[in-house]
Design a protein around this motif. Structure first.
Motif, PDB file in Angstrom:
ATOM      1  N   TYR A 156      52.940  31.430  19.602  1.00  0.00           N
ATOM      2  CA  TYR A 156      51.656  30.748  19.534  1.00  0.00           C
ATOM      3  C   TYR A 156      51.188  30.714  18.083  1.00  0.00           C
ATOM      4  O   TYR A 156      51.685  31.456  17.220  1.00  0.00           O
ATOM      5  CB  TYR A 156      50.621  31.469  20.399  1.00  0.00           C
ATOM      6  N   ARG A 157      50.230  29.834  17.817  1.00  0.00           N
ATOM      7  CA  ARG A 157      49.670  29.761  16.468  1.00  0.00           C
ATOM      8  C   ARG A 157      49.099  31.136  16.070  1.00  0.00           C
ATOM      9  O   ARG A 157      48.365  31.760  16.819  1.00  0.00           O
ATOM     10  CB  ARG A 157      48.574  28.695  16.414  1.00  0.00           C
ATOM     11  N   GLY A 158      49.479  31.582  14.876  1.00  0.00           N
ATOM     12  CA  GLY A 158      49.000  32.868  14.383  1.00  0.00           C
ATOM     13  C   GLY A 158      49.941  34.026  14.627  1.00  0.00           C
ATOM     14  O   GLY A 158      49.637  35.159  14.234  1.00  0.00           O
ATOM     15  N   GLU A 159      51.106  33.761  15.238  1.00  0.00           N
ATOM     16  CA  GLU A 159      52.014  34.849  15.590  1.00  0.00           C
ATOM     17  C   GLU A 159      53.278  34.855  14.733  1.00  0.00           C
ATOM     18  O   GLU A 159      53.865  33.805  14.455  1.00  0.00           O
ATOM     19  CB  GLU A 159      52.439  34.752  17.057  1.00  0.00           C
ATOM     20  N   THR A 160      53.706  36.062  14.367  1.00  0.00           N
ATOM     21  CA  THR A 160      55.061  36.308  13.877  1.00  0.00           C
ATOM     22  C   THR A 160      55.822  36.967  15.016  1.00  0.00           C
ATOM     23  O   THR A 160      55.381  37.987  15.552  1.00  0.00           O
ATOM     24  CB  THR A 160      55.049  37.225  12.646  1.00  0.00           C
ATOM     25  N   VAL A 161      56.941  36.358  15.395  1.00  0.00           N
ATOM     26  CA  VAL A 161      57.622  36.751  16.638  1.00  0.00           C
ATOM     27  C   VAL A 161      59.116  36.952  16.395  1.00  0.00           C
ATOM     28  O   VAL A 161      59.743  36.210  15.629  1.00  0.00           O
ATOM     29  CB  VAL A 161      57.419  35.661  17.717  1.00  0.00           C
ATOM     30  N   THR A 162      59.674  37.939  17.067  1.00  0.00           N
ATOM     31  CA  THR A 162      61.124  38.076  17.184  1.00  0.00           C
ATOM     32  C   THR A 162      61.508  37.793  18.629  1.00  0.00           C
ATOM     33  O   THR A 162      60.936  38.379  19.556  1.00  0.00           O
ATOM     34  CB  THR A 162      61.586  39.485  16.799  1.00  0.00           C
ATOM     35  N   VAL A 163      62.430  36.863  18.809  1.00  0.00           N
ATOM     36  CA  VAL A 163      62.869  36.455  20.150  1.00  0.00           C
ATOM     37  C   VAL A 163      64.210  37.106  20.444  1.00  0.00           C
ATOM     38  O   VAL A 163      65.127  37.067  19.616  1.00  0.00           O
ATOM     39  CB  VAL A 163      63.007  34.920  20.242  1.00  0.00           C
ATOM     40  N   SER A 164      64.325  37.702  21.632  1.00  0.00           N
ATOM     41  CA  SER A 164      65.581  38.351  22.017  1.00  0.00           C
ATOM     42  C   SER A 164      66.225  37.632  23.193  1.00  0.00           C
ATOM     43  O   SER A 164      65.603  36.793  23.851  1.00  0.00           O
ATOM     44  CB  SER A 164      65.326  39.822  22.374  1.00  0.00           C
ATOM     45  N   THR A 165      67.474  37.960  23.467  1.00  0.00           N
ATOM     46  CA  THR A 165      68.228  37.355  24.555  1.00  0.00           C
ATOM     47  C   THR A 165      67.669  37.796  25.906  1.00  0.00           C
ATOM     48  O   THR A 165      67.237  38.937  26.064  1.00  0.00           O
ATOM     49  CB  THR A 165      69.713  37.758  24.451  1.00  0.00           C
ATOM     50  N   GLU A 188      58.818  39.316  21.111  1.00  0.00           N
ATOM     51  CA  GLU A 188      57.954  40.402  20.667  1.00  0.00           C
ATOM     52  C   GLU A 188      57.124  39.925  19.482  1.00  0.00           C
ATOM     53  O   GLU A 188      57.667  39.463  18.472  1.00  0.00           O
ATOM     54  CB  GLU A 188      58.790  41.609  20.253  1.00  0.00           C
ATOM     55  N   VAL A 189      55.817  40.032  19.616  1.00  0.00           N
ATOM     56  CA  VAL A 189      54.920  39.697  18.506  1.00  0.00           C
ATOM     57  C   VAL A 189      54.913  40.883  17.538  1.00  0.00           C
ATOM     58  O   VAL A 189      54.506  41.992  17.901  1.00  0.00           O
ATOM     59  CB  VAL A 189      53.500  39.400  19.007  1.00  0.00           C
ATOM     60  N   THR A 190      55.368  40.655  16.320  1.00  0.00           N
ATOM     61  CA  THR A 190      55.522  41.745  15.354  1.00  0.00           C
ATOM     62  C   THR A 190      54.430  41.770  14.290  1.00  0.00           C
ATOM     63  O   THR A 190      54.275  42.781  13.588  1.00  0.00           O
ATOM     64  CB  THR A 190      56.888  41.655  14.664  1.00  0.00           C
ATOM     65  N   ALA A 191      53.694  40.677  14.136  1.00  0.00           N
ATOM     66  CA  ALA A 191      52.626  40.638  13.133  1.00  0.00           C
ATOM     67  C   ALA A 191      51.704  39.465  13.438  1.00  0.00           C
ATOM     68  O   ALA A 191      52.045  38.565  14.216  1.00  0.00           O
ATOM     69  CB  ALA A 191      53.200  40.504  11.721  1.00  0.00           C
ATOM     70  N   SER A 192      50.529  39.487  12.811  1.00  0.00           N
ATOM     71  CA  SER A 192      49.554  38.406  12.979  1.00  0.00           C
ATOM     72  C   SER A 192      49.400  37.636  11.672  1.00  0.00           C
ATOM     73  O   SER A 192      49.351  38.222  10.586  1.00  0.00           O
ATOM     74  CB  SER A 192      48.197  38.976  13.404  1.00  0.00           C
ATOM     75  N   LEU A 193      49.323  36.326  11.799  1.00  0.00           N
ATOM     76  CA  LEU A 193      49.062  35.453  10.652  1.00  0.00           C
ATOM     77  C   LEU A 193      47.589  35.049  10.595  1.00  0.00           C
ATOM     78  O   LEU A 193      47.175  34.295   9.720  1.00  0.00           O
ATOM     79  CB  LEU A 193      49.927  34.191  10.756  1.00  0.00           C
ATOM     80  N   GLY A 194      46.814  35.544  11.551  1.00  0.00           N
ATOM     81  CA  GLY A 194      45.417  35.150  11.719  1.00  0.00           C
ATOM     82  C   GLY A 194      45.203  34.731  13.153  1.00  0.00           C
ATOM     83  O   GLY A 194      46.156  34.441  13.879  1.00  0.00           O
ATOM     84  N   THR A 195      43.962  34.678  13.594  1.00  0.00           N
ATOM     85  CA  THR A 195      43.705  34.270  14.971  1.00  0.00           C
ATOM     86  C   THR A 195      43.945  32.779  15.124  1.00  0.00           C
ATOM     87  O   THR A 195      43.811  32.004  14.167  1.00  0.00           O
ATOM     88  CB  THR A 195      42.263  34.594  15.388  1.00  0.00           C
ATOM     89  N   ALA A 196      44.286  32.376  16.346  1.00  0.00           N
ATOM     90  CA  ALA A 196      44.523  30.955  16.616  1.00  0.00           C
ATOM     91  C   ALA A 196      43.282  30.126  16.291  1.00  0.00           C
ATOM     92  O   ALA A 196      43.381  29.016  15.762  1.00  0.00           O
ATOM     93  CB  ALA A 196      44.928  30.768  18.079  1.00  0.00           C
ATOM     94  N   ASP A 197      42.094  30.681  16.578  1.00  0.00           N
ATOM     95  CA  ASP A 197      40.845  29.942  16.336  1.00  0.00           C
ATOM     96  C   ASP A 197      40.532  29.822  14.851  1.00  0.00           C
ATOM     97  O   ASP A 197      40.072  28.776  14.383  1.00  0.00           O
ATOM     98  CB  ASP A 197      39.682  30.619  17.063  1.00  0.00           C
ATOM     99  N   SER A 198      40.774  30.887  14.086  1.00  0.00           N
ATOM    100  CA  SER A 198      40.492  30.815  12.648  1.00  0.00           C
ATOM    101  C   SER A 198      41.446  29.844  11.956  1.00  0.00           C
ATOM    102  O   SER A 198      41.051  29.087  11.062  1.00  0.00           O
ATOM    103  CB  SER A 198      40.585  32.202  12.013  1.00  0.00           C
ATOM    104  N   LEU A 199      42.710  29.835  12.370  1.00  0.00           N
ATOM    105  CA  LEU A 199      43.679  28.902  11.802  1.00  0.00           C
ATOM    106  C   LEU A 199      43.380  27.466  12.211  1.00  0.00           C
ATOM    107  O   LEU A 199      43.641  26.521  11.455  1.00  0.00           O
ATOM    108  CB  LEU A 199      45.094  29.298  12.222  1.00  0.00           C
ATOM    109  N   LYS A 200      42.794  27.308  13.388  1.00  0.00           N
ATOM    110  CA  LYS A 200      42.433  25.967  13.870  1.00  0.00           C
ATOM    111  C   LYS A 200      41.461  25.279  12.927  1.00  0.00           C
ATOM    112  O   LYS A 200      41.513  24.055  12.741  1.00  0.00           O
ATOM    113  CB  LYS A 200      41.829  26.076  15.272  1.00  0.00           C
ATOM    114  N   THR A 201      40.573  26.038  12.301  1.00  0.00           N
ATOM    115  CA  THR A 201      39.567  25.450  11.406  1.00  0.00           C
ATOM    116  C   THR A 201      40.194  24.829  10.160  1.00  0.00           C
ATOM    117  O   THR A 201      39.539  24.060   9.447  1.00  0.00           O
ATOM    118  CB  THR A 201      38.535  26.508  10.970  1.00  0.00           C
ATOM    119  N   LEU A 202      41.458  25.155   9.887  1.00  0.00           N
ATOM    120  CA  LEU A 202      42.143  24.619   8.708  1.00  0.00           C
ATOM    121  C   LEU A 202      42.878  23.316   9.011  1.00  0.00           C
ATOM    122  O   LEU A 202      43.483  22.729   8.111  1.00  0.00           O
ATOM    123  CB  LEU A 202      43.133  25.655   8.183  1.00  0.00           C
TER     124      LEU A 202
END
Length: 267
Positions: A156-165, A188-202
């Motif tokens: 999802y917007r704002g997520e840093t993710v590692t995808v596994s099998t 697995e979400v490993t970090a946040s890039l910001g909330t989806a709503d805050s990034l939406k404003t950009l």
């Protein structure tokens, strides 16, 4: 016999010509340096893959795709409603590691996306299966990583993710079994890039935005207006794709319009 005045005049003329020649000689390297700077600025490795005039080197259903005012336009009207998502696909290759830059503008009711490392769906005309940089008019999903006809939402917007099998890769039904709430469960979400709503404003509503996709190995990044919106490391060795087709989408739903321009690729 020349007078002193004539000799001085000739000497003055010769001196003037010498100064002019020296000035011209000094100017040439400056001109060359300026040209080199311009060439260097243009040589960023990106190549335009849409000419802004025709659909040359793109394949799609012209009921939905056209060129207008220099833009690649996808439009669904009340009389051309879709039963399945449809794409226009670049015919220039199957990029693996690449960067793609473009600009898009989408109507409020619109739903679209940029597919990459994708493959054609054999039994559905103009359909693709693969990674997608999602784009929608209400900015609910823009920037996320969604796998069309596959594992659904990877990040999802704002997520840093590692995808596994998935746990049971040999089970024919395991792909769908590992999708929960329209998202791939083996992630697995490993970090946040910001909330989806805050990034939406950009992200600008019904106006031009930039999209920048970077795909290197199994690392996939989606930028909107220069801001990283989703970051996926796809370690799913069964379902990951390392190369494939590139295309843009119009989605099933109400009448809509999406426009793309300045589409540039670096491989």
């Amino acid at each position: 016999m020349k007078s002193i005045r004539q000799i001085n005049a000739l000497n003055g003329l010769a001196l003037g010509l010498l100064v002019l020649a020296m000035a011209s000689g000094c100017k040439k390297p400056a001109e060359t340096q300026q040209a080199a700077t311009v060439d260097s600025a243009a040589g960023d490795g990106f190549v335009s893959i849409f000419d802004g005039k025709t659909l040359a080197n793109w394949e799609g259903d012209t009921t939905y795709w056209r060129v207008e005012n220099g833009n690649l336009v996808g439009e669904v009207t009340p009389t051309t409603l879709l039963k399945t998502n449809t794409f226009i696909v670049w015919q220039g290759g199957t990029p693996g590691d690449f960067e793609l830059k473009l600009e898009f503008r989408i109507a409020d009711a619109g739903n679209s996306g940029v597919n990459y490392r994708s493959e054609k769906v054999s039994d559905v005309p103009h359909a693709l299966r693969g990674y997608q940089a999602d784009i929608d008019g209400k900015i609910n999903y823009t920037g996320q990583n969604y796998e069309e006809r596959g594992r659904t939402t990877l990040a999802y917007r704002g997520e840093t993710v590692t995808v596994s099998t998935q746990p049971n890769p040999n089970d024919a039904g395991s792909l769908q079994a590992n999708v929960k709430n329209n998202a791939w469960s083996s992630r697995e979400v490993t970090a946040s890039l910001g909330t989806a709503d805050s990034l939406k404003t950009l992200i600008k509503h019904e106006d031009w935005n930039t999209c920048h996709i970077i795909a290197k190995g199994n690392h996939l990044q989606h930028y909107i207006n220069g801001v990283l919106m989703s970051d996926v490391t796809d370690s799913d060795t069964v379902n990951q794709k390392l190369s494939g087709l590139l295309g843009v989408q119009v989605h099933v739903g109400p009448p809509m319009k999406v426009e793309y321009r300045d589409i540039r690729l670096k491989q």
